[in-house]
Design an enzyme around this catalytic site. Sequence first.
Site, short mmCIF file in Angstrom:
data_model
loop_
_atom_site.label_atom_id
_atom_site.label_comp_id
_atom_site.label_asym_id
_atom_site.label_seq_id
_atom_site.Cartn_x
_atom_site.Cartn_y
_atom_site.Cartn_z
N LYS A 1 -7.25 19.19 -16.29
CA LYS A 1 -6.77 17.89 -16.77
C LYS A 1 -6.11 17.10 -15.64
O LYS A 1 -6.38 15.91 -15.45
CB LYS A 1 -5.77 18.08 -17.92
CG LYS A 1 -6.43 18.53 -19.22
CD LYS A 1 -5.42 18.90 -20.32
CE LYS A 1 -6.17 19.44 -21.54
NZ LYS A 1 -5.28 19.84 -22.65
N GLN B 1 0.79 21.21 -23.60
CA GLN B 1 -0.35 22.10 -23.83
C GLN B 1 -0.02 23.09 -24.95
O GLN B 1 1.03 23.74 -24.93
CB GLN B 1 -0.72 22.83 -22.53
CG GLN B 1 -1.97 23.69 -22.62
CD GLN B 1 -3.26 22.91 -22.87
OE1 GLN B 1 -3.37 21.74 -22.49
NE2 GLN B 1 -4.22 23.54 -23.52
N ASP C 1 -2.31 12.93 -27.06
CA ASP C 1 -3.08 13.93 -27.82
C ASP C 1 -3.31 13.50 -29.27
O ASP C 1 -4.12 14.11 -29.97
CB ASP C 1 -2.32 15.27 -27.84
CG ASP C 1 -2.83 16.24 -26.79
OD1 ASP C 1 -4.04 16.26 -26.52
OD2 ASP C 1 -2.01 17.00 -26.24
N1 GUN Z 1 -4.83 23.29 -26.80
C1 GUN Z 1 -6.12 23.34 -27.18
N2 GUN Z 1 -6.64 22.10 -27.24
C2 GUN Z 1 -5.65 21.26 -26.90
C3 GUN Z 1 -5.58 19.84 -26.75
O1 GUN Z 1 -6.53 19.09 -26.99
N3 GUN Z 1 -4.38 19.35 -26.35
C4 GUN Z 1 -3.31 20.14 -26.12
N4 GUN Z 1 -2.17 19.56 -25.77
N5 GUN Z 1 -3.35 21.46 -26.23
C5 GUN Z 1 -4.51 22.00 -26.62
#
Ligand code: GUN
Length: 297
Positions: A53, A97, A120
């Site tokens: 990311k 995350q 998110d």
């Molecule tokens: N863990 C698994 N998928 C995601 C996501 O799309 N965003 C975040 N912040 N954590 C995750």
Amino acid sequence: MTATIIDGRAAAERLRNRVAARAAELARMGTVPGLAVILVGDDPASQVYVSNKTKQAAAAGIRHFDYRLAGDTTTETLVSLIRALNARPDVHGILVQLPLPPHVDTNEVLATIDPAKDVDGFHALNAGRLALGLETTVPCTPLGCLILLRQVHGNLAGMRALVIGRSNIVGKPMAQLLLQNDCTVTIAHSRTRDLPALCREAEIVVAAIGRPRAISGAWLRDGATVIDVGINRIEVDGKTKLVGDVDFDSAKERVGAITPVPGGVGPMTIACLLLNTLNAAIRAANTRVIEPLEASE
Ligand code: GUN
């Protein structure tokens, strides 16, 4: 029938390029989009996702601020950090995350994020706005799935869609998006009876259960479109291999189109995170000259 393999890498690259062009325009007007990324603990899969990311953010002209915190970090520490980031004008998006360690109150942490910086789309306000069909930040994975589906079908109206999985991150928002796109939506989950019968009916299947190759090709409808959200690590001949929730080899002989793992939904999730961050920065800058970028071309 041999299925069309939906190229998520190519679609993600196109979206990233559009984001990068708009981010450069915004930067020329004085606002560099900024994304804060918080990772708690040392789960290897989460470390890989987070570093992908941040790398891709940098490549698209988005500044990133990384917070790698120890596994015993408390809810209170996270809440204080997020409050500080909420107050910073150079941070337009905040990503925590998931999953967080079990001692952390995930709901409290997510509720602390300023909804305008919730790239998110996990804050209750944004999830509620999505359920009401109002303008909002849409969670990255379902948004990426929708873009791929629209690429295959254009208009989805009237299609029978089956979402397998009911998580807050994928299953529930995916069902909302499909409903907004006028699909007839069924949500299946671990307690569903006769999943094969539901699969046989579905023209669109989105699989998000996190179980390797759990959906057999024999269950699927001829010509269906299958979006496989699963990223499961399995051991094959002593080597780690990534596989989806769908048994790709049997499915591809039967369905019309399918996303591979890797190279399907995964790259789209990150591209959508960049899109959501760019749009949060555009809204914060309030320039009136640069419009937020639409998800679909
Ligand atoms: N863990 C698994 N998928 C995601 C996501 O799309 N965003 C975040 N912040 N954590 C995750």
